[in-house]
Design a protein around this motif. Structure first.
Motif, short mmCIF file in Angstrom:
data_model
loop_
_atom_site.label_atom_id
_atom_site.label_comp_id
_atom_site.label_asym_id
_atom_site.label_seq_id
_atom_site.Cartn_x
_atom_site.Cartn_y
_atom_site.Cartn_z
N ARG A 94 52.36 45.01 45.30
CA ARG A 94 53.19 45.93 44.54
C ARG A 94 54.55 45.54 43.74
NH1 ARG A 94 57.63 49.63 47.07
NH2 ARG A 94 58.53 48.41 47.80
N ILE B 236 47.66 42.39 34.98
CA ILE B 236 48.56 41.26 35.20
C ILE B 236 47.96 40.35 36.28
CG2 ILE B 236 50.90 40.55 35.79
CD1 ILE B 236 51.75 43.40 34.91
N PRO B 237 47.78 39.07 35.99
CA PRO B 237 47.15 38.17 36.95
C PRO B 237 48.05 37.84 38.13
CG PRO B 237 47.06 37.31 34.69
CD PRO B 237 48.07 38.42 34.71
N ALA B 238 47.49 37.10 39.08
CA ALA B 238 48.28 36.56 40.19
C ALA B 238 49.31 35.59 39.63
CB ALA B 238 47.36 35.84 41.18
N LEU B 239 50.44 35.46 40.33
CA LEU B 239 51.54 34.64 39.82
C LEU B 239 51.13 33.20 39.58
CD1 LEU B 239 54.90 35.61 41.59
CD2 LEU B 239 54.21 35.98 39.22
N ASN B 240 50.33 32.61 40.48
CA ASN B 240 50.01 31.21 40.26
C ASN B 240 49.00 31.01 39.14
OD1 ASN B 240 47.97 32.20 41.88
ND2 ASN B 240 48.17 30.62 43.45
N PRO C 272 46.99 40.25 41.72
CA PRO C 272 46.79 40.81 40.38
C PRO C 272 46.75 42.32 40.37
CG PRO C 272 44.72 40.00 41.26
CD PRO C 272 45.77 39.59 42.24
N SER C 273 47.18 42.90 39.22
CA SER C 273 47.18 44.35 39.04
C SER C 273 45.96 44.73 38.22
CB SER C 273 48.45 44.78 38.31
OG SER C 273 48.34 46.11 37.85
N THR C 274 45.03 45.42 38.86
CA THR C 274 43.83 45.82 38.14
C THR C 274 44.13 46.88 37.08
OG1 THR C 274 43.35 47.43 39.89
CG2 THR C 274 42.31 45.27 40.07
N THR C 275 45.14 47.72 37.33
CA THR C 275 45.48 48.78 36.39
C THR C 275 46.05 48.23 35.09
OG1 THR C 275 45.94 50.29 38.22
CG2 THR C 275 46.83 50.89 36.06
#
Length: 656
Positions: free
Chosen positions: A7, A372-376, A366-369
């Motif tokens: 989140r 936005i991908p995972a930070l790495n 990651p944000s599916t909505t």
């Protein structure tokens, strides 16, 4: 880093807005306030630093159609191997501990081909970092995608020799020597990417500003900008929650030394040096001097300038991706770090709904909505383009991505500060309402008891413990009503439309006190239909340190919206009991939407204990007393908000 999901006040010109705040949202999308540019866009200035005055902002307007996409190519290598710890000797003979991690092939053999190298410089012990990547370790995801990793214990921490002084001049000089050392190693192909979280993110931006040509890109997560204003002495009040915990953490991790077993003579001496420095050198003495009001510590000056990366961030000329959090320890400066870099190098900004700990792990990504991908994954794309030199679309990622509190989604923009923001001043009225109308001559004032323990259980408790106490699901973290019992609360009527604001906020509070000094805490809340108040952001300010340097303060459409307080001993102003004074309070930047049917609340009190308490001399002058908050024509307390049209929000949820 883990990849896993989660989140001086002036009223706005008459006639711009209608009489009540019910028209606030409409006002923000119609005629431009006084001072707005001819094209209807906001007229922002920058915020100055100790060395540089404010100047006109030059907004970035390109890349407006950018959308997030994932980047997750197949790994290049099968695994990784940690090399034996080694020492690198600095110019003065001090030895720093270095940990190298290299990729391996399918047979477990270490790759001998020179590779681009990620440099991480930590105060938390590289041995501990091998277990928890965020505090200073190699990320297997990055290594397996073709990067060597070098982790260094900064001077006086972990297994390194020397005295630790938290970003002191000697430590910063070490950064440059370490970069040179890395480029000379057989595993490095001469290209370096700087990476790190928190302390490691701060070493990242400081090293990037040193302009070594081997450094090609930077990826700092939750870096500090101004050591004094961000956290240690916010509003002139010393932080007694995070700072002691942090200094203690560095000290404890510095005692975890495997060299005690492998080389007792070296390890024992390093251990003893760390203990002595903590007790008599830096950690404990720094805390005691801050509490005692030592002038060299409690006021801004050379000590803090050296430890404030914003003073030099404009020297960064390599592509830099900045990650921050709306409830992070360094909430104030993370967007300004991006702002300082954006005109001389490619720069991106991602701010989540995070505390410090949550940001370290990219909680909720990651944000599916919002895609936005995972930070790495983002880090890999950034380094693949700017360190490896591949064309992988890192430049096409959105310029600015911020979570919007109250909307509970991410929104993108071409720049920060938001190019579509317009200044809106609301007045704290005698009847405890918030309106765009100036108060009348005879409106009531409101009393506030000067209690030094307010905010004890509030979202501040979570934020200023880096999110550690926020892991306990206490109701006071979700509802500010209990922590605002002693505050005077000013509210708008229920909003007739969604109202979006984005950026720093300024509260200009007219007050008097029966004591010789006082603190002011101003909290901005979203109050729902059931009366539940969620804190969005807040500010704190010592009355005697209220002086403002207008040449360094930020304005929006001609309105002061982020005051620059000198916080020097020479800038201290008298506080005479019973005399009305105006105290400008810097409220840290946020991104939030007050939904239709909700109310905006400004809660004014005398303290926010988790965020800061005055040094003892000031505290003694403030202990016994009461505040009066004025709301009349001669003393019009107010707040200035950077309001953005709600139509700028994701179309599926914006009501306009």
């Amino acid at each position: 880093m883990n990849q896993g999901p989660r989140r001086s006040w002036r009223p706005i010109a008459a006639g711009i807005c209608t009489a009540t705040v019910l028209m606030l949202a409409a006002c923000s999308s119609s005629s431009s306030p006084a001072g707005a540019g001819a094209n209807g866009k906001a007229d922002w200035t920058t915020l100055g630093t100790r060395a540089v005055t404010a100047s006109d902002d030059k907004p970035i307007t390109s890349n407006g159609d950018a959308v997030w996409t994932d980047y997750d190519p197949e790994p290049t290598y099968a695994g990784m191997q940690h090399q034996a710890m080694q020492y690198v000797t600095m110019r003065d003979g001090t030895k720093l501990a270095v940990y190298v991690t290299l990729p391996t092939d399918a047979d477990g053999n270490v790759v001998t081909t020179p590779l681009p190298t990620i440099l991480v410089q930590t105060s938390y012990n590289g041995v501990a970092g091998q277990a928890v990547t965020a505090i200073g370790g190699a990320d297997p995801y990055m290594v397996e995608h073709g990067y060597a990793t070098v982790v260094v214990d900064v001077r006086g921490t972990g297994q390194s020799e020397g005295d630790w002084e938290a970003f002191g001049e000697d430590e910063q000089a070490d950064y440059a020597e370490i970069v040179d050392w890395v480029t000379q190693q057989s595993f490095c192909n001469g290209s370096i990417g700087l990476y790190g979280v928190s302390y490691l993110g701060i070493t990242t931006v400081i090293t990037a500003a040193q302009q070594n040509p081997a450094v090609k890109a930077a990826f700092p997560i939750v870096p500090i900008g101004d050591g004094y204003r961000d956290i240690v002495f916010t509003g002139g009040q010393v932080n007694t929650t995070f700072i002691p915990l942090w200094l203690g953490l560095v000290s404890v991790l510095g005692l975890t030394d495997p060299v005690l077993i492998t080389d007792p003579a070296t390890g024992l001496q390093v251990l003893l040096d760390h203990v002595l420095n903590a007790v008599a050198g830096f950690q404990v003495p720094t805390i005691l001097k801050a509490l005692a009001g030592d002038p060299d510590t409690a006021y801004d000056g050379d000590f803090w300038q050296v430890r404030s990366p914003l003073e030099n961030d404009a020297k960064i000329e390599v592509p830099t991706f900045v990650v921050g959090g709306l409830h992070d320890l360094f909430q104030r400066s993370e967007p300004m770090t991006y702002e300082s870099i954006k005109h001389q190098a490619p720069a991106k900004l991602l701010i989540g709904p995070w505390t410090h700990i949550e940001a370290a792990f990219g909680e909720g990504l990651p944000s599916t909505t919002d895609g936005i991908p995972a930070l790495n994954h983002i880090e890999l794309r950034w380094f693949d383009q700017y360190v490896k030199g591949l064309d992988v679309g890192a430049d096409t990622m959105p310029n600015v991505t911020q979570y919007v509190l109250g909307l509970d989604r991410y929104a993108t923009a071409t720049d920060w500060p938001h190019p579509d923001a317009k200044a809106q001043r609301l007045y704290l009225r005698g009847d405890k309402t918030l309106t765009t109308d100036m108060p009348a001559a005879d409106e009531d004032s409101n009393p506030v008891v000067q209690l030094p323990i307010e905010g004890l259980c509030s979202i501040s408790t979570s934020q200023w413990t880096a999110g550690a106490l926020g892991l306990i699901p206490l109701p006071c973290f979700e509802n500010s009503n209990a922590s605002e019992v002693w505050a005077v609360k000013y509210e708008t009527p229920a909003m007739t439309d969604d109202t979006y604001f984005n950026g720093p906020i300024e509260a200009d509070i007219w007050m008097s006190t029966t004591a010789l000094d006082a603190g002011l805490s101003v909290r901005v809340d979203d109050v729902d239909e059931n009366g539940v108040a969620k804190s969005l952001t807040n500010g704190i300010q010592t009355a005697s340190l209220r002086a403002v340097d207008a040449t360094r303060s930020r304005t929006l459409d001609g309105e002061s919206i982020q005051p620059w307080h000198p916080f020097t001993q020479d800038s201290v102003l008298d506080v005479t009991p019973g005399d009305a004074i105006m105290v400008p309070v810097e409220i840290f930047p946020t991104s939030a939407m007050i939904a239709k049917g909700h109310k905006l609340r400004i809660a004014v009190s005398a303290s926010d204990l988790p965020q800061g308490v005055p040094p003892i001399p000031t505290l003694l002058q403030s202990l016994v007393g009461a505040l009066t908050i004025y709301s009349d024509a001669d003393h019009p307390s107010s707040v200035v908000l950077p309001v953005v049209p709600a139509s700028d929000l994701p179309a599926a949820v914006a009501s306009q």
